[in-house]
Design an enzyme around this catalytic site. Structure first.
Site, mmCIF file in Angstrom:
data_model
loop_
_atom_site.group_PDB
_atom_site.id
_atom_site.type_symbol
_atom_site.label_atom_id
_atom_site.label_comp_id
_atom_site.label_asym_id
_atom_site.label_seq_id
_atom_site.Cartn_x
_atom_site.Cartn_y
_atom_site.Cartn_z
ATOM 1 N N PRO A 19 0.956 -1.154 0.032
ATOM 2 C CA PRO A 19 0.113 0.052 -0.016
ATOM 3 C C PRO A 19 0.813 1.252 -0.064
ATOM 4 C CG PRO A 19 -0.057 -1.095 2.145
ATOM 5 C CD PRO A 19 0.606 -2.125 1.106
ATOM 6 N N MET A 20 0.565 2.103 -0.860
ATOM 7 C CA MET A 20 1.378 3.467 -1.075
ATOM 8 C C MET A 20 0.256 4.485 -1.030
ATOM 9 S SD MET A 20 4.532 2.413 -3.529
ATOM 10 C CE MET A 20 3.513 1.445 -4.717
ATOM 11 N N CYS A 110 5.091 2.639 8.449
ATOM 12 C CA CYS A 110 5.051 3.995 7.880
ATOM 13 C C CYS A 110 6.062 4.853 8.743
ATOM 14 C CB CYS A 110 3.662 4.762 8.031
ATOM 15 S SG CYS A 110 3.683 6.294 7.280
ATOM 16 N N ASN A 214 10.492 -7.163 2.168
ATOM 17 C CA ASN A 214 10.272 -5.711 1.550
ATOM 18 C C ASN A 214 11.276 -5.077 1.584
ATOM 19 O OD1 ASN A 214 8.252 -2.844 2.095
ATOM 20 N ND2 ASN A 214 8.616 -3.623 0.367
ATOM 21 N N GLY A 238 7.039 -2.224 -3.394
ATOM 22 C CA GLY A 238 6.377 -0.739 -3.391
ATOM 23 C C GLY A 238 6.905 0.077 -4.217
ATOM 24 N N ARG A 239 8.061 0.972 -4.068
ATOM 25 C CA ARG A 239 8.434 1.702 -4.968
ATOM 26 C C ARG A 239 8.896 1.208 -6.251
ATOM 27 N NH1 ARG A 239 13.118 4.643 -2.605
ATOM 28 N NH2 ARG A 239 13.394 2.594 -1.497
#
Length: 386
Positions: A19-20, A110, A214, A238-239
């Site tokens: 989730p981003m 986060c 991750n 993610g990124r």
């Protein structure tokens, strides 16, 4: 590699879209799912943007939009953030009880200041009883509905305040379906190199549920190497997929032993951008302006490595309508092939290590003092998606 088992959910390809905030809405998840499915395998789990527990309990319109999925999305994965066990439990009860998602992930990873200064995200596992209470509340709220709960976390606040091994064991003992580790601390932010050895240590500590890794997965080969080196049961991306939804096609192929890789020319990229724009407008209920504004942030990621002049990049980063988007895309040299490694590697700004923003006296004790406990409800963020 065997399928990934998240409670009752079986995922053929052991890959999770992280989730981003502002990125993994329904539109982008659709592009990633379509890419993964193009290889003929069930492509993975695609997690929606973080929703804050307080906002969800208050029935905030944008929060409810975040946990609204497409008709063809299955399984539906939502991520919840919170610092108050009662509020997190209530939010998970809404998601599970109202059949809004099939899987709930809890955010303990986060690193952004507006989250950690409230004691949330990657700061929270330092208070072990608070972490325990939140995970227990979520699992108990979801269990009657058969919805698995997972935990995503970082190594800790900094190298002197690591929490991931203890947190992983606690989460496992409370009945979570999996734990995921971003192998950086909050202080690392997104800088430097992810410490994959920490994933291996967590895998040794947590034995009864899957452990996912991750950090620094920029290619299918990176994902295979992470699994090989750490023993992880799957990967969280993610990124690495920003502006590259086709990475999920590569990942699906790689985990099933296929060497085919997607190497799009600029015409393919332009088609993906335009489709992304269409999906964004649909996501915002036909609001063309809002959809185009949200698309703008993706332009630099999509065009990384391609020979597109500064004027064209600026124009695409300012589009307001579909017609403008089509015009600017058609003006590019769409005969360009794949530019190779220039289009790959890190996306966005990694930044540099940062001193984490924490509540006053947060590191003085592993226990939660009465004064801060009384402020937990006030500390809940009321805005989702970031």
């Amino acid at each position: 590699m065997p399928p990934l088992q998240i409670g009752p959910i079986t995922v053929d390809t052991p890959v999770v879209l992280a989730p981003m905030a502002g990125v993994t809405n329904r539109a982008f998840r659709t592009l990633c799912r379509e890419a993964g499915a193009s290889q003929g395998f069930y492509p993975g789990l695609y997690v929606a943007e973080m929703v804050t527990s307080r906002a969800l309990v208050e029935r905030n319109v944008e929060s409810l939009r975040i946990v609204t999925f497409g008709e063809d999305e299955t399984p539906r994965s939502a991520q919840v953030y919170g610092v108050d066990p009662a509020t997190v439990g209530a939010a998970v009860r809404i998601i599970a009880g109202e059949d809004r998602a099939d899987h709930v992930d809890l955010n303990f990873g986060c690193p952004v200041p507006k989250v950690t200064r409230k004691g949330g995200g990657s700061a929270l596992p330092w208070k072990r009883q608070l972490f325990t209470d939140i995970v227990r509340a979520a699992v108990e709220a979801a269990e009657p509905h058969g919805v698995p709960v997972t935990v995503k976390m970082r190594k800790g606040i900094d190298d002197d305040h690591l929490t991931y091994l203890e947190a992983g064991r606690i989460a496992e003992s409370l009945g979570v379906a999996a734990v995921a580790l971003h192998a950086r601390t909050a202080a690392d932010y997104y800088s430097g190199t992810a410490d994959w050895t920490a994933i291996a240590r967590l895998k040794e500590a947590v034995r009864s549920v899957p452990v996912l890794g991750n950090g620094d997965i920029w290619s299918a080969e990176d994902a295979l190497r992470m699994v090989r080196e750490t023993g992880a049961d799957g990967v969280v991306v993610g990124r690495g997929c920003q502006g590259r939804p086709w990475l999920f096609a590569d990942l699906a192929a790689a985990f099933h032993g296929v060497t085919t890789r997607v190497r799009p020319g600029l015409r393919d990229v332009a088609d993906a951008i335009y489709r992304h724009g269409e999906l964004m407008i649909d996501y915002f209920d036909g609001d063309e302006g809002k959809g185009m504004r949200d698309l703008r942030k993706h332009m630099a990621w999509y065009l990384k490595g391609y020979a597109v002049g500064g004027d064209a990049r600026r124009a695409l980063a300012m589009v307001s309508t579909q017609a403008e988007l089509r015009e600017h895309l058609d003006a590019l040299d769409l005969t360009q092939g794949y530019p190779g490694e220039d289009a790959e590697g890190p996306r966005g700004r990694a930044g540099s290590p940062k001193q984490p923003h924490l509540p006053y006296g947060w590191l003085d004790s592993r226990d939660l003092d009465a004064e801060f406990e009384a402020k937990l409800r006030e500390a809940e963020l009321s805005v989702s998606g970031g």
